[in-house]
Design an enzyme around this catalytic site. Structure first.
Site, mmCIF file in Angstrom:
data_model
loop_
_atom_site.group_PDB
_atom_site.id
_atom_site.type_symbol
_atom_site.label_atom_id
_atom_site.label_comp_id
_atom_site.label_asym_id
_atom_site.label_seq_id
_atom_site.Cartn_x
_atom_site.Cartn_y
_atom_site.Cartn_z
ATOM 1 N N LYS A 181 0.896 -1.255 -0.151
ATOM 2 C CA LYS A 181 -0.109 -0.012 -0.023
ATOM 3 C C LYS A 181 0.783 1.218 0.084
ATOM 4 C CE LYS A 181 -3.746 2.094 2.521
ATOM 5 N NZ LYS A 181 -4.812 1.764 3.731
ATOM 6 N N SER A 233 -10.038 -0.601 7.183
ATOM 7 C CA SER A 233 -9.374 -0.317 5.826
ATOM 8 C C SER A 233 -8.821 -1.798 5.193
ATOM 9 C CB SER A 233 -8.402 0.667 5.769
ATOM 10 O OG SER A 233 -8.914 2.070 5.807
ATOM 11 N N SER A 269 -9.828 1.628 3.026
ATOM 12 C CA SER A 269 -9.021 2.229 1.995
ATOM 13 C C SER A 269 -7.848 1.616 1.147
ATOM 14 C CB SER A 269 -8.393 3.312 2.879
ATOM 15 O OG SER A 269 -7.554 2.781 3.657
#
Lengths: 548, 452
Positions: B37, B136, B112
């Site tokens: 990420k 997330s 997310s």
């Protein structure tokens, strides 16, 4: 009230009959302080950056954490924590077994994180105090200043505004950013500028004796914010709003700002318009000798305090508590009151001599702070939990004096030679006192020659001057300069020769004409080529001539 | 699959490594490719947090978790798209555009960590590192049909993670199987002195040993179904999987028992979460002033830099955070939220038969081993939907975040429209092995009943 008079009053000591005092009796001044003292730790509070000096190149003591690079995290260093605990103990605080860190938010160029890590909700220690004593501390009453809290926090960087175009983004130096500070808050227990100054001086001496802060106000490692208001002594409910004057970086500025605000508030009360004083935050303009408004109460910053989610509680265990107490005991003899008491009682020195010794000490500290900060190059770290690595040292001229007093067994002789002859030699060389230049045992060797009547005091002063440039023993220098006093049997010959050289005067003298005795002594000293003690020669002459 | 999207159109990646770097061939993760990420430091690739503010930010070292994975042989292949600074539940708010769902261009991957979930779902990476602040990792894992772990708070170092809300941020792990997530977790779960919230080796050991001793002294798996976290009745797929487990028992021979339990304070979780997370976000993002790194407005003013550099959702949360921390509101919002958080922790502690090593709370002898509940309240978010609906997606994931507990999404079946559905397994602090144990049983049972 003219400004010059205001400042004049600040500079002078208040005398009891002073008009100012009369006024103080009518309008009571109320002063509380907020002191920021930079700890002299070798490493910053939460990063492994070493601490730079005033002379360091900008941005040379900066780690990614100090620059608030996202992804970095704080790590509490033991050295500054330990120094803060020592400061708290020296100021009679109750150390919290558990304290915690909070964030205080505001946006400014010198604050890269956008917040300062401080201790708003659970400070390091609480309920401290510092006692001031009439006369010895330059105040006219005995009182204690209550210190509700001491908190450990980060210093900011420095933003340099462009003087020509202040709207331009300022230049920022992060060397100071993240250096450990303690903030000490007082109750409003001071009632004159003199009391506030005396308090800060004593606080500074205490922090210096505890080895935790160099206390150099102009260099910014001790800063004061002042809260001031004024009330009617007769009806204390009538009072002006409290104002805060921020960032005072000298005792002179502090006293000036307090006195200026006192006049402003007292005048307002006098004119029956006490309401005209607003609860403002002010700055101090050194050039104009006046305060100016930074912001009003309505414009006050909301700091949005929040517990720091990255940092754990600071837990002071039994071991660390014991270590702080042990350290404080080592420092105790050098705390201001203990030091003064010892100099006056153990050595029976006059207040005047003590004041000179202590004043020189403070100057040395101020000088030391500049030097020691200048040497802050090496990396530091260190994280030896519960180990207090500080070794307390007495201020150096006192240590020198105490050493010399013990060697010579004559404190008065020791103090005279320390603060008069020795300091005069340093002054003549335009250098600060350094206890290693003429170590106490060398000066003692010289004083021993005086004590055993081998040299005169006058001759010894000459020898001392030579000792600055030579490693030879005082005795050797005495002989090289031919300053050794004549032994008794040689003096007998000198007296005999004087009487033979000046028969008329001798006769007159033996008949009671004391005027000619001076002349005889002068002649004898000339014969002895100065290597005799005048009073001794006189006694021998009088004995020989049968004068009473 | 009804519709196969090309990776480019999904906006999975923010940057990729052209040649896969050489890896340690002897490590426990050797041979595995790793998507990271774009909120973790990487030396070769920029770390943008999917924000204009950091689009040119090049860290000087790898984040601790990236470094540990690489040292164990994992091979970094690229950085994945996400919601800006991790703020979002749909992956709608990225400077690089939203991440679409692998199965439909009308849907989003969820956030997310949407890029990480999609990369794993499409087999572009063996596993992915993600973050989980309030859901997330678990939400996009649920929407995309992959396994996603939010570990116990304090087990995986946050050093080198661009923060959103530091008391909640956890490093997440995503993969196709519980086994792979478990392998990666074993590598990353290490004490790190660079992270002050990293828990000590002793505390980890004590939690692990307490869990082991409970497991060794029992012949059952006791699974709690918290009524407050079942907003609708269990899906048919989940019911079937649970029936199978009760009937056949677990693969380790132990009986599986279900209990309906109650976590009354979890109804406070969503509100408490948004207050605390926004407060911390307003603080942790205060540093972006354009002075030392990152975007800087032409005027050079801090205000303009932040106005232009942050996206709308980030600015919304900062504004909310500033509000709840302001002197006038602190008591009403932030302090109440902190109290709610404490109550939620106590609520969870009252259910488990393992002690909470971190809060030093005793175990409940007749308590449960793990909780399970649906991960999401609905299917993958629509590309065209109202923002407000996004916040409610975190309803079921925020309780474990606030309590700092391990929570893992495991895919169980599909919904009426064919989108994956996930179930969360939540354990006591530091008891990841129990979570993995039950998740593997669910995974196996799901496969045996013909699940996706």
């Amino acid at each position: 009230m003219q400004l010059s008079r205001v400042l004049g009053n600040v500079a002078k000591k208040l005398k009891p009959e002073n008009k100012q005092t009369t006024r103080l009796n009518e309008y009571r001044l109320i002063i509380g302080l907020e002191i920021h003292a930079q700890l002299n730790a070798s490493v910053k509070l939460f990063s492994n950056s070493s601490v730079g000096s005033e002379q360091s190149e900008p941005n040379t003591h900066v780690t990614p954490f100090d620059a608030a690079i996202p992804g970095t995290l704080p790590k509490l260093n033991q050295e500054p924590l330990s120094k803060a605990l020592s400061a708290a103990a020296a100021l009679n605080f109750t150390i919290s077994r558990t304290s915690s860190f909070d964030r205080k938010h505001y946006l400014y160029y010198d604050l890269p994180q956008g917040y300062q890590i401080t201790q708003q909700y659970n400070p390091l220690a609480h309920s401290g105090h510092l006692a001031l004593h009439a006369h010895r501390d330059d105040v006219t009453r005995d009182f204690a200043v209550a210190l509700p809290r001491i908190q450990l926090e980060q210093d900011t960087g420095k933003a340099h505004l462009h003087t020509r175009t202040p709207t331009l983004t300022p230049l920022v130096d992060l060397n100071r950013c993240g250096v450990a500070l303690v903030e000490i808050v007082t109750r409003p227990d001071m009632h004159s500028a003199e009391e506030a100054v005396a308090f800060v001086k004593k606080l500074r001496s205490t922090l210096r004796a505890a080895g935790v802060c160099s206390g150099h106000m102009e260099a910014g490692n001790l800063r004061a914010d002042v809260n001031v208001n004024v009330e009617y002594a007769a009806t204390p409910t009538i009072r002006t709003a409290r104002v805060e004057v921020k960032n005072l970086n000298s005792l002179r500025s502090m006293a000036g700002a307090i006195q200026y605000e006192y006049e402003r508030h007292a005048r307002a009360l006098e004119d029956g318009r006490g309401d005209a004083i607003q609860q403002d935050t002010l700055g101090w303009d050194v050039q104009r000798g006046a305060t100016y408004k930074l912001r009003s109460k309505e414009e006050a910053v909301d700091y949005r305090y929040m517990p720091d989610p990255n940092l754990r509680e600071v837990i002071v265990g039994d071991e660390q508590m014991a270590s702080v107490q042990e350290y404080l005991q080592q420092c105790a003899p050098f705390l201001p009151d203990a030091l003064r008491d010892r100099l006056m009682q153990t050595y029976a020195l006059s207040a005047r001599d003590v004041n000179v010794l202590l004043a020189v000490n403070e100057d040395l500290w101020a000088g030391d702070s500049r030097r020691s900060l200048g040497s802050g190059g090496g990396s530091a770290s260190h994280d030896h939990a519960h180990v207090n690595t500080q070794t307390p040292k007495p201020p150096s001229i006192v240590r020198f004096f105490e050493h010399l007093a013990h060697l010579s067994a004559d404190p008065q002789l020791a103090v005279n030679w320390t603060i008069h002859e020795l300091l005069a030699q340093f002054a003549a060389r335009a250098s600060p006192f350094d206890e290693t230049t003429i170590p106490a045992h060398r000066l003692h060797a010289l004083l021993a020659l005086i004590q055993t009547s081998q040299v005169t005091s006058t001759a010894a002063k000459k020898v001392l001057a030579h000792m600055f440039d030579s490693d030879k023993t005082p005795a050797t220098i005495v002989d090289e300069l031919d300053l050794r006093m004549l032994p008794v049997h040689v003096l007998d010959d000198v007296v005999q020769r004087t009487i033979e050289d000046l028969p008329d005067e001798s006769t007159k003298a033996s008949q009671g004409n004391t005027k000619v005795v001076r002349k005889l002594i002068g002649h004898a000293m000339k014969v002895a080529r100065g290597k005799a003690d005048g009073s001794r020669v006189e006694k021998m002459l009088r004995d020989r001539l049968g004068i009473q | 699959m009804p519709l196969q999207q090309t990776p480019r159109l999904l906006s999975i990646w923010t940057s990729r490594l052209p040649n896969t770097a050489k890896s340690n061939t002897n490590g426990s993760l050797s041979g595995l490719s790793m998507a990271v990420k774009d909120v973790f430091w990487t030396t070769e690739l920029p770390t943008t947090a999917a924000s204009k503010m950091l689009r040119d930010f090049h860290p000087e070292e790898d984040a601790e978790c990236v470094s540990l994975a690489r040292a164990a042989g994992a091979c970094l292949i690229g950085k994945t798209n996400c919601d800006e600074f991790g703020m979002g539940s749909s992956n709608r708010f990225s400077h690089f555009g939203p991440v679409l769902h692998p199965l439909s261009s009308d849907r989003l991957a969820g956030g997310s960590s949407g890029g990480s979930a999609a990369a794993v779902a499409l087999n572009q990476s063996s596993f992915a590192l993600s973050t989980d602040t309030g859901g997330s990792t678990r939400l996009p894992a649920s929407y995309c049909g992959v396994v996603g772990l939010k570990p116990s708070y304090g087990l995986i170092s946050r050093y080198g993670l661009i923060p959103y809300a530091e008391s909640l941020d956890c490093v997440g792990i995503m993969a196709k199987s519980v086994h792979t997530v478990n392998r990666v977790f074993d590598v990353l779960s290490q004490y790190d002195e660079k992270d002050p919230t990293s828990e000590s080796t002793e505390l980890r050991k004590s939690a692990r040993e307490a869990a082991q001793s409970v497991r060794q002294s029992t012949d059952t798996w006791r699974i709690g179904l918290p009524e407050e976290l079942f907003t609708s009745k269990p899906s048919d797929a989940l019911s079937e999987v649970l029936d199978t487990l009760i009937r056949k028992g677990a693969t380790d021979g132990k009986r599986v028992e279900l209990y309906q339990v109650s976590l009354p304070t979890t109804t406070l979780a969503l509100n408490a979460y948004y207050v605390i997370a926004s407060a911390e976000a307003s603080s942790s993002l205060a540093r972006y002033d354009g002075m030392r790194y990152g975007y800087r407005s032409e005027s050079g003013s801090i205000h303009d830099t932040r106005e232009e550099g942050f996206g709308e959702e980030v600015k919304r949360r900062i504004t909310l955070g500033n509000l709840v921390l302001s002197a006038d509101s602190l008591d009403n919002y932030y302090l109440n939220a902190q109290r709610a958080r404490t109550e939620i922790v106590n609520d969870f502690n009252g259910l488990f038969r393992m002690p909470n090593a971190r809060t030093a709370t005793d175990a409940v002898p007749d308590g449960i081993d793990v909780l399970i509940h649906p991960t999401a309240v609905s299917g993958p978010p629509l590309v065209d939907s109202h923002d407000a609906a996004d916040y409610a997606q975190d309803l079921l994931t925020t309780p474990a975040s606030l309590a700092g507990l391990p929570a893992l999404n495991v895919p169980i079946g599909v919904d009426s429209q064919g989108f994956p559905q996930g179930v969360s397994v939540v354990g006591q602090w530091g008891c990841e092995q129990c979570v993995f144990g039950v998740a593997k049983e669910l995974e196996t049972a799901n496969a045996s009943v013909g699940g996706v």
